[in-house]
Design a protein around this motif. Structure first.
Motif, PDB file in Angstrom:
ATOM      1  N   PRO A 135       0.796  -1.226   0.000  1.00  0.00           N
ATOM      2  CA  PRO A 135       0.000   0.000   0.000  1.00  0.00           C
ATOM      3  C   PRO A 135       0.830   1.279   0.000  1.00  0.00           C
ATOM      4  CG  PRO A 135      -0.849  -1.561   1.616  1.00  0.00           C
ATOM      5  CD  PRO A 135       0.482  -2.068   1.168  1.00  0.00           C
ATOM      6  N   LEU A 136       2.093   1.189   0.333  1.00  0.00           N
ATOM      7  CA  LEU A 136       2.941   2.380   0.320  1.00  0.00           C
ATOM      8  C   LEU A 136       3.176   2.895  -1.093  1.00  0.00           C
ATOM      9  CD1 LEU A 136       5.680   1.372   2.938  1.00  0.00           C
ATOM     10  CD2 LEU A 136       3.639   2.777   3.322  1.00  0.00           C
ATOM     11  N   LEU A 137       3.117   2.000  -2.095  1.00  0.00           N
ATOM     12  CA  LEU A 137       3.477   2.369  -3.458  1.00  0.00           C
ATOM     13  C   LEU A 137       2.494   3.355  -4.076  1.00  0.00           C
ATOM     14  CD1 LEU A 137       6.051   1.298  -4.821  1.00  0.00           C
ATOM     15  CD2 LEU A 137       5.281  -0.228  -3.029  1.00  0.00           C
ATOM     16  N   CYS A 138       1.245   3.373  -3.599  1.00  0.00           N
ATOM     17  CA  CYS A 138       0.290   4.400  -4.050  1.00  0.00           C
ATOM     18  C   CYS A 138      -0.244   5.172  -2.855  1.00  0.00           C
ATOM     19  CB  CYS A 138      -0.858   3.796  -4.850  1.00  0.00           C
ATOM     20  SG  CYS A 138      -2.094   5.033  -5.338  1.00  0.00           S
ATOM     21  N   GLY A 139      -0.942   4.480  -1.936  1.00  0.00           N
ATOM     22  CA  GLY A 139      -1.517   5.166  -0.791  1.00  0.00           C
ATOM     23  C   GLY A 139      -0.482   5.913   0.032  1.00  0.00           C
ATOM     24  N   GLY A 140       0.644   5.269   0.274  1.00  0.00           N
ATOM     25  CA  GLY A 140       1.685   5.895   1.093  1.00  0.00           C
ATOM     26  C   GLY A 140       2.249   7.147   0.475  1.00  0.00           C
ATOM     27  N   VAL A 141       2.652   7.066  -0.785  1.00  0.00           N
ATOM     28  CA  VAL A 141       3.263   8.232  -1.419  1.00  0.00           C
ATOM     29  C   VAL A 141       2.234   9.326  -1.700  1.00  0.00           C
ATOM     30  CG1 VAL A 141       3.055   7.556  -3.858  1.00  0.00           C
ATOM     31  CG2 VAL A 141       5.042   8.902  -3.079  1.00  0.00           C
ATOM     32  N   THR A 142       0.959   8.962  -1.861  1.00  0.00           N
ATOM     33  CA  THR A 142      -0.081   9.960  -2.096  1.00  0.00           C
ATOM     34  C   THR A 142      -0.207  10.918  -0.912  1.00  0.00           C
ATOM     35  OG1 THR A 142      -1.337   8.571  -3.619  1.00  0.00           O
ATOM     36  CG2 THR A 142      -2.562  10.283  -2.474  1.00  0.00           C
ATOM     37  N   VAL A 143      -0.004  10.426   0.309  1.00  0.00           N
ATOM     38  CA  VAL A 143      -0.051  11.319   1.471  1.00  0.00           C
ATOM     39  C   VAL A 143       1.331  11.863   1.826  1.00  0.00           C
ATOM     40  CG1 VAL A 143      -2.137  10.273   2.387  1.00  0.00           C
ATOM     41  CG2 VAL A 143       0.071   9.380   3.117  1.00  0.00           C
ATOM     42  N   TYR A 144       2.363  11.063   1.615  1.00  0.00           N
ATOM     43  CA  TYR A 144       3.717  11.520   1.951  1.00  0.00           C
ATOM     44  C   TYR A 144       4.139  12.724   1.123  1.00  0.00           C
ATOM     45  CZ  TYR A 144       8.818  11.678   1.794  1.00  0.00           C
ATOM     46  OH  TYR A 144      10.121  12.107   1.811  1.00  0.00           O
ATOM     47  N   ALA A 145       3.901  12.686  -0.189  1.00  0.00           N
ATOM     48  CA  ALA A 145       4.398  13.743  -1.075  1.00  0.00           C
ATOM     49  C   ALA A 145       3.889  15.133  -0.687  1.00  0.00           C
ATOM     50  CB  ALA A 145       4.050  13.420  -2.529  1.00  0.00           C
ATOM     51  N   PRO A 146       2.578  15.337  -0.462  1.00  0.00           N
ATOM     52  CA  PRO A 146       2.139  16.679  -0.060  1.00  0.00           C
ATOM     53  C   PRO A 146       2.557  17.056   1.353  1.00  0.00           C
ATOM     54  CG  PRO A 146       0.280  15.169  -0.091  1.00  0.00           C
ATOM     55  CD  PRO A 146       1.434  14.449  -0.728  1.00  0.00           C
ATOM     56  N   LEU A 147       2.618  16.082   2.259  1.00  0.00           N
ATOM     57  CA  LEU A 147       3.069  16.409   3.620  1.00  0.00           C
ATOM     58  C   LEU A 147       4.497  16.942   3.591  1.00  0.00           C
ATOM     59  CD1 LEU A 147       1.602  13.421   5.670  1.00  0.00           C
ATOM     60  CD2 LEU A 147       0.887  15.821   5.782  1.00  0.00           C
ATOM     61  N   ARG A 148       5.355  16.280   2.824  1.00  0.00           N
ATOM     62  CA  ARG A 148       6.734  16.761   2.722  1.00  0.00           C
ATOM     63  C   ARG A 148       6.799  18.097   1.986  1.00  0.00           C
ATOM     64  NH1 ARG A 148      10.937  16.647  -0.867  1.00  0.00           N
ATOM     65  NH2 ARG A 148       9.680  15.568  -2.429  1.00  0.00           N
ATOM     66  N   LYS A 149       6.058  18.234   0.900  1.00  0.00           N
ATOM     67  CA  LYS A 149       6.092  19.448   0.085  1.00  0.00           C
ATOM     68  C   LYS A 149       5.666  20.673   0.875  1.00  0.00           C
ATOM     69  CE  LYS A 149       4.225  21.430  -4.200  1.00  0.00           C
ATOM     70  NZ  LYS A 149       3.417  21.139  -5.419  1.00  0.00           N
ATOM     71  N   TYR A 150       4.639  20.524   1.718  1.00  0.00           N
ATOM     72  CA  TYR A 150       4.108  21.686   2.427  1.00  0.00           C
ATOM     73  C   TYR A 150       4.628  21.812   3.852  1.00  0.00           C
ATOM     74  CZ  TYR A 150       1.215  22.085  -1.674  1.00  0.00           C
ATOM     75  OH  TYR A 150       0.810  22.218  -2.978  1.00  0.00           O
ATOM     76  N   GLY A 151       5.674  21.060   4.156  1.00  0.00           N
ATOM     77  CA  GLY A 151       6.440  21.337   5.365  1.00  0.00           C
ATOM     78  C   GLY A 151       5.998  20.666   6.634  1.00  0.00           C
ATOM     79  N   ALA A 152       5.328  19.528   6.549  1.00  0.00           N
ATOM     80  CA  ALA A 152       4.988  18.806   7.768  1.00  0.00           C
ATOM     81  C   ALA A 152       6.273  18.443   8.499  1.00  0.00           C
ATOM     82  CB  ALA A 152       4.186  17.545   7.443  1.00  0.00           C
ATOM     83  N   GLY A 153       6.357  18.818   9.757  1.00  0.00           N
ATOM     84  CA  GLY A 153       7.564  18.564  10.522  1.00  0.00           C
ATOM     85  C   GLY A 153       7.525  19.332  11.823  1.00  0.00           C
ATOM     86  N   ALA A 154       8.685  19.571  12.392  1.00  0.00           N
ATOM     87  CA  ALA A 154       8.774  20.256  13.684  1.00  0.00           C
ATOM     88  C   ALA A 154       8.093  21.621  13.611  1.00  0.00           C
ATOM     89  CB  ALA A 154      10.236  20.411  14.077  1.00  0.00           C
ATOM     90  N   GLY A 155       7.321  21.921  14.635  1.00  0.00           N
ATOM     91  CA  GLY A 155       6.646  23.208  14.719  1.00  0.00           C
ATOM     92  C   GLY A 155       5.319  23.272  14.000  1.00  0.00           C
ATOM     93  N   LYS A 156       4.901  22.206  13.332  1.00  0.00           N
ATOM     94  CA  LYS A 156       3.669  22.222  12.550  1.00  0.00           C
ATOM     95  C   LYS A 156       2.608  21.287  13.132  1.00  0.00           C
ATOM     96  CE  LYS A 156       5.063  25.149   9.480  1.00  0.00           C
ATOM     97  NZ  LYS A 156       5.227  24.812   8.049  1.00  0.00           N
ATOM     98  N   THR A 157       1.351  21.715  12.968  1.00  0.00           N
ATOM     99  CA  THR A 157       0.208  20.872  13.299  1.00  0.00           C
ATOM    100  C   THR A 157      -0.430  20.392  12.007  1.00  0.00           C
ATOM    101  OG1 THR A 157      -0.255  21.995  15.394  1.00  0.00           O
ATOM    102  CG2 THR A 157      -2.069  20.787  14.380  1.00  0.00           C
ATOM    103  N   VAL A 158      -0.583  19.099  11.896  1.00  0.00           N
ATOM    104  CA  VAL A 158      -1.166  18.479  10.702  1.00  0.00           C
ATOM    105  C   VAL A 158      -2.523  17.897  11.057  1.00  0.00           C
ATOM    106  CG1 VAL A 158      -0.932  16.618   9.001  1.00  0.00           C
ATOM    107  CG2 VAL A 158       1.073  17.953   9.681  1.00  0.00           C
ATOM    108  N   GLY A 159      -3.521  18.202  10.231  1.00  0.00           N
ATOM    109  CA  GLY A 159      -4.829  17.577  10.369  1.00  0.00           C
ATOM    110  C   GLY A 159      -5.052  16.606   9.230  1.00  0.00           C
ATOM    111  N   VAL A 160      -5.690  15.482   9.513  1.00  0.00           N
ATOM    112  CA  VAL A 160      -5.988  14.481   8.497  1.00  0.00           C
ATOM    113  C   VAL A 160      -7.495  14.207   8.524  1.00  0.00           C
ATOM    114  CG1 VAL A 160      -5.577  12.150   7.659  1.00  0.00           C
ATOM    115  CG2 VAL A 160      -3.707  13.441   8.712  1.00  0.00           C
ATOM    116  N   VAL A 161      -8.153  14.511   7.412  1.00  0.00           N
ATOM    117  CA  VAL A 161      -9.598  14.306   7.305  1.00  0.00           C
ATOM    118  C   VAL A 161      -9.865  12.945   6.676  1.00  0.00           C
ATOM    119  CG1 VAL A 161     -11.759  15.178   6.360  1.00  0.00           C
ATOM    120  CG2 VAL A 161      -9.952  16.784   7.017  1.00  0.00           C
ATOM    121  N   GLY A 162     -10.572  12.096   7.405  1.00  0.00           N
ATOM    122  CA  GLY A 162     -10.890  10.762   6.899  1.00  0.00           C
ATOM    123  C   GLY A 162      -9.899   9.733   7.400  1.00  0.00           C
TER     124      GLY A 162
END
Length: 374
Positions: A174-201
């Motif tokens: 599941p990482l080959l599609c589902g995993g990278v589908t969420v990983y790519a935008p999280l990394r692109k928009y700066g998910a990391g230290a100092g950030k709050t991430v919300g996940v809908v669904g």
């Protein structure tokens, strides 16, 4: 090394084929793309079931090019390597692929790879205008692309990836599609230290969103769902810090207003409360849509954007480099999807269960008892 044997490449494969939008898949033969010097051929051991499979099988996003074999979360063993693969300059990862290696294939199997293509030249092949999906697509020679609900898969080496030893095959699928589908935008928009991430669904994509937000080092992860039925999974199992039940908590949008930096939306329902979701964002926050409904998204008032300078955007699967980085992080941080294994020949029942929302949280099909050891 160009082949696992002196025999010519097989002219047909066997797999679970859809012939129309209403009848069950049938186990029969199909004709893969012609084998070329830049291709890889693998024996499929595992294949995850993705929501895209369901949409495609029923022609939900548009007419499907039947006959079709879906499945684009593929894990398998390399059994044939094209003669030019070890010298490919456009695909650094494929230079080390050898017969017997364990590899994966995601949702994309080709792009134009032209140096004058802005997307491909920038290493963003998933945004190429001439993308070929791993199934229901056409290659440059007009041969059809077929997916992983089958005994074998054949396609370009550029989009085949080594699987780290730390990742079991069933969990890696599941990482080959589902995993990278969420990983790519999280990394692109700066998910990391100092950030709050919300996940809908909190489903196939959403549970992976929580896991990768944690792995990327987000300070706080908020799980958002219509009911509280998945609260324990989100907080105790997946590691979320807070939970919002939008169908049960009165005034939730006001209560949690301006609390989230990045809001990843994995749901695909047309009636989602988009305006209320945007209230959750901080100033300059980002809403990223990754769920892909068959219907239009809800309307949006301009002031939802203007008042806080928020951004509403979307994200499409991930590039080959995104996939390589994601697999490395998953191996290092032990990001393992929650899966339920099903025999490949149980595919029709598994697809129905997937459509009915019974997966917790991803079904992975296995080709035979021997593959369970991988």
């Amino acid at each position: 090394m160009s082949s696992s044997s002196n025999e010519p490449p097989a002219q047909t494969f066997t797999g679970w084929v859809a012939h129309d939008a209403t009848n069950p898949l049938t186990y029969t033969t199909f004709t893969p793309k012609p084998f070329t010097e830049t291709d890889i051929e693998i024996r499929v051991t595992h294949c995850g079931i993705c929501g895209t499979d369901v949409h495609t099988l029923r022609s939900g996003w548009g007419p499907t090019d039947y006959p079709c074999v879906v499945g684009h979360e593929i894990i398998g063993i390399v059994e044939r390597v094209g003669a030019a693969v070890p010298t490919l300059h456009s695909s650094p990862a494929s230079a080390s692929i050898r017969i017997g290696d364990r590899v994966g294939v995601g949702a994309q199997s080709m792009s134009c790879l032209r140096p004058d293509c802005e997307a491909c030249a920038d290493g963003q092949e998933s945004y190429c205008a001439r993308i070929t999906g791993t199934y229901n697509g056409r290659y440059a020679d007009q041969s059809k692309s077929y997916g992983g609900f089958a005994s074998r898969w054949r396609g370009p080496a550029h989009f085949v990836f080594q699987i780290p030893d730390a990742l079991p095959s069933a969990e890696a699928a599941p990482l080959l599609c589902g995993g990278v589908t969420v990983y790519a935008p999280l990394r692109k928009y700066g998910a990391g230290a100092g950030k709050t991430v919300g996940v809908v669904g909190i489903g196939g994509l959403g549970h992976l969103g929580i896991l990768f937000a944690r792995a990327l080092g987000a300070d706080r992860v908020v799980a958002i769902s219509r009911s509280s039925s998945k609260r324990a999974d989100a907080l105790q199992g997946l590691g979320a810090d807070a939970f919002i039940a939008t169908g049960e908590e009165k005034g939730w949008a006001k209560t949690h207003s301006r609390s989230i930096d990045i809001l990843l939306c994995t749901v695909s329902g047309p009636g989602m409360p988009l305006g209320q979701y945007l209230r959750l964002l901080k100033r300059d926050g980002t809403f990223v849509q990754v769920g892909a409904p068959e219907e239009a998204l809800p309307p949006l008032m301009a002031f939802s954007l203007i008042q806080k300078s928020v951004k509403v955007t979307g994200s499409n699967i991930g590039s080959p480099e995104d996939i390589r980085q994601m697999l490395r992080l998953a191996a290092e941080k032990r990001v393992l999807p929650w899966i339920q294994k099903r025999p490949m020949d149980d595919v029709n029942a598994a697809l129905k269960d997937m459509h009915d929302g019974r997966a917790r949280y991803r079904y992975v099909l296995e080709n035979g008892d021997a593959q369970a050891k991988l």
